[in-house]
Design an enzyme around this catalytic site. Structure first.
Site, PDB file in Angstrom:
ATOM      1  N   ARG A   1       9.283 -24.666  53.269  1.00 28.65           N
ATOM      2  CA  ARG A   1       9.005 -24.213  51.897  1.00 28.65           C
ATOM      3  C   ARG A   1      10.182 -23.568  51.185  1.00 28.65           C
ATOM      4  NH1 ARG A   1       3.722 -23.593  49.899  1.00 28.65           N
ATOM      5  NH2 ARG A   1       2.879 -23.565  52.014  1.00 28.65           N
TER       6      ARG A   1
ATOM      7  N   ASP B   1       7.581 -21.812  58.888  1.00 32.41           N
ATOM      8  CA  ASP B   1       8.791 -21.447  58.256  1.00 32.41           C
ATOM      9  C   ASP B   1       9.697 -20.377  58.517  1.00 32.41           C
ATOM     10  OD1 ASP B   1       7.526 -23.452  56.723  1.00 32.41           O
ATOM     11  OD2 ASP B   1       6.365 -22.423  55.222  1.00 32.41           O
TER      12      ASP B   1
ATOM     13  N   ASP C   1       2.664 -16.057  54.578  1.00 32.00           N
ATOM     14  CA  ASP C   1       2.501 -14.898  53.523  1.00 32.00           C
ATOM     15  C   ASP C   1       1.241 -14.898  52.536  1.00 32.00           C
ATOM     16  OD1 ASP C   1       3.339 -17.244  52.288  1.00 32.00           O
ATOM     17  OD2 ASP C   1       5.103 -16.472  51.457  1.00 32.00           O
TER      18      ASP C   1
ATOM     19  N   THR D   1       3.300 -19.524  61.295  1.00 33.45           N
ATOM     20  CA  THR D   1       3.736 -20.317  60.253  1.00 33.45           C
ATOM     21  C   THR D   1       4.867 -20.965  60.679  1.00 33.45           C
ATOM     22  OG1 THR D   1       5.058 -20.514  58.084  1.00 33.45           O
ATOM     23  CG2 THR D   1       4.747 -18.505  59.010  1.00 33.45           C
TER      24      THR D   1
ATOM     25  N   ARG E   1      -6.501 -23.384  52.174  1.00 35.82           N
ATOM     26  CA  ARG E   1      -6.061 -22.317  51.422  1.00 35.82           C
ATOM     27  C   ARG E   1      -7.025 -21.992  50.286  1.00 35.82           C
ATOM     28  NH1 ARG E   1      -1.153 -25.723  51.998  1.00 35.82           N
ATOM     29  NH2 ARG E   1       0.404 -24.521  53.263  1.00 35.82           N
TER      30      ARG E   1
ATOM     31  N   ASP F   1       9.180 -17.330  57.639  1.00 35.83           N
ATOM     32  CA  ASP F   1       9.694 -16.790  56.101  1.00 35.83           C
ATOM     33  C   ASP F   1       8.795 -15.303  56.252  1.00 35.83           C
ATOM     34  OD1 ASP F   1       7.183 -17.932  55.987  1.00 35.83           O
ATOM     35  OD2 ASP F   1       7.512 -18.706  54.019  1.00 35.83           O
TER      36      ASP F   1
ATOM     37  N   GLY G   1      -0.997 -22.996  55.876  1.00 38.07           N
ATOM     38  CA  GLY G   1      -0.559 -24.269  56.673  1.00 38.07           C
ATOM     39  C   GLY G   1      -0.617 -23.951  58.205  1.00 38.07           C
TER      40      GLY G   1
HETATM   41  O1  F6P Z   1       4.128 -23.344  55.216  1.00 40.83           O
HETATM   42  C1  F6P Z   1       4.265 -24.448  55.843  1.00 40.83           C
HETATM   43  C2  F6P Z   1       4.352 -25.746  55.198  1.00 40.83           C
HETATM   44  O2  F6P Z   1       4.560 -26.829  56.141  1.00 40.83           O
HETATM   45  C3  F6P Z   1       5.782 -25.617  54.545  1.00 40.83           C
HETATM   46  O3  F6P Z   1       7.017 -25.853  55.309  1.00 40.83           O
HETATM   47  C4  F6P Z   1       5.746 -26.816  53.439  1.00 40.83           C
HETATM   48  O4  F6P Z   1       6.415 -26.585  52.253  1.00 40.83           O
HETATM   49  C5  F6P Z   1       3.927 -26.620  53.179  1.00 40.83           C
HETATM   50  O5  F6P Z   1       3.476 -25.973  54.380  1.00 40.83           O
HETATM   51  C6  F6P Z   1       3.261 -28.099  52.890  1.00 40.83           C
HETATM   52  O6  F6P Z   1       2.003 -27.682  52.592  1.00 40.83           O
HETATM   53  P1  F6P Z   1       0.752 -28.742  52.762  1.00 40.83           P
HETATM   54  O7  F6P Z   1       0.492 -29.269  54.211  1.00 40.83           O
HETATM   55  O8  F6P Z   1      -0.183 -28.232  51.902  1.00 40.83           O
HETATM   56  O9  F6P Z   1       1.453 -30.131  51.939  1.00 40.83           O
END
Ligand code: F6P
Length: 327
Positions: free
Chosen positions: A176, A132, A107, A130, A76, A134, A15
């Site tokens: 997340r 997050d 991660d 990120t 990804r 995390d 992300g």
């Molecule tokens: O890891 C960053 C994040 O924004 C999380 O907070 C969220 O759960 C996820 O990515 C959303 O991913 P996507 O953009 O693939 O929907």
């Protein structure tokens, strides 16, 4: 220079997060300062596999420090999880003479980097990019501060209308499996309750306190919910509360991807620039497979696998503070 580093690659993966561009800029400019060839790898590991790689110079990163998103784009990649995918990627790097990598991501991106360097012995330096937060080994991550401030601004606006209508609002924020965005934005906006995955939520206690507030006509209540909470997000929480307090006038707002965009804050630009600089310096002195973090305002290195496995911890004391301040 202690090793034979000639060319480095930089990519953003997973992300996106505000400040990634500032980090790319720092890597490119520190690399060229040291007369290294710097290559930008498009769309993370996917671009590495598809040979979507371009040489960059200082002008390519002009006027980007203030921009959200990532000029290298991000993805990804499922193919990179397979050895054959990683082998293709390695062959593309070798053709260009790239002998060190800077990976800006979270991660999943660090797991990929660790695996890649186990397979092919190419030094990888991770930068925690990120929203997050995390990741262990850094007090903060590139993008977290911007995301929290975006959430705070949005919740402040919600408060105006919530107050006008005497409503109970449940606001869901990203993160997340981590509750940092919820905790920080919830405290900063005076939330009555904050629900995060790291601590067990005593629903009964929360219902009792909301019922008691309803009884004394304190009808304006804000509940901030982390998306990864065990109860299953803001709509589920709203259902549970409505079931127990049918008179409550409840609205739900899921902030979503707005938290990932926008101009990075000064703090995110600073840490991204600092970390990007040290990523290149690290490769030059032969460091490998570590993440560059910031702890107590100092650069701190953590092995990539440790940064991913250990995560950060949220002290129980925070939840006590939330409760006292919201009474
Ligand atoms: O890891 C960053 C994040 O924004 C999380 O907070 C969220 O759960 C996820 O990515 C959303 O991913 P996507 O953009 O693939 O929907």
């Amino acid at each position: 220079m202690t090793n034979k580093l000639n060319n480095i690659g930089v990519l953003t993966s997973g992300g996106d997060s505000p400040g990634m561009n500032a980090a790319i800029r720092a890597v490119v400019r520190t690399g060229t300062y040291h007369n290294l060839g710097v290559y930008g790898i498009m769309r993370g590991y996917a671009g590495m596999i598809e040979n979507d790689i371009k040489k960059m110079d200082n002008r390519d990163v002009a006027n980007i420090i203030q921009r959200g998103g990532t000029i290298l784009k991000t993805a990804r990649s499922k193919e990179f999880l397979e050895y054959t995918g990683r082998e293709k990627a390695y062959n593309n790097l070798k053709k260009l003479g790239i002998d060190g990598l800077v990976i800006i991501g979270g991660d999943g991106s660090f797991n990929g980097a660790q695996q890649f360097s186990n397979d092919f012995d190419i030094p990888c330096i991770g930068l925690p990019g990120t929203i997050d937060k995390d990741i262990a080994g850094s007090d903060t991550t590139i993008g977290f501060d911007t995301a929290v401030n975006t959430a705070v601004q949005a919740i402040d606006k919600i408060r105006d209308t919530m107050d006008a209508h005497d409503r109970l609002f449940i606001v869901e924020v990203m993160g997340r499996d981590a509750g940092y965005i919820a905790l920080h934005s919830g405290i900063a906006t005076g939330a009555e309750n904050i629900l995060i995955p790291e601590t067990e939520t005593d629903m009964e206690d929360m219902i009792c306190s909301l019922t008691e507030k309803e009884r004394r006509k304190k009808l304006v209540n804000l509940v901030v919910v982390a998306e990864g909470g065990v109860l299953g997000g803001a709509y589920k929480v709203a259902e549970i509360i409505k079931d127990r307090i049918p008179t409550a006038d409840i609205r739900v707002c899921v902030l979503g991807h707005i938290q990932r965009g926008g101009a990075p804050t000064c703090q995110d630009r600073l840490i991204a620039s600092h970390m990007g600089y040290y990523a290149v310096e690290s490769l030059l002195i032969g460091r490998k497979n570590v993440m560059v973090g910031v702890v107590n305002n100092k650069i701190y290195y953590t092995p990539l696998d440790k940064a991913v496995k250990e995560k950060q911890r949220i002290g129980q004391e925070w939840m006590k503070i939330v409760k006292i301040l919201a009474s």
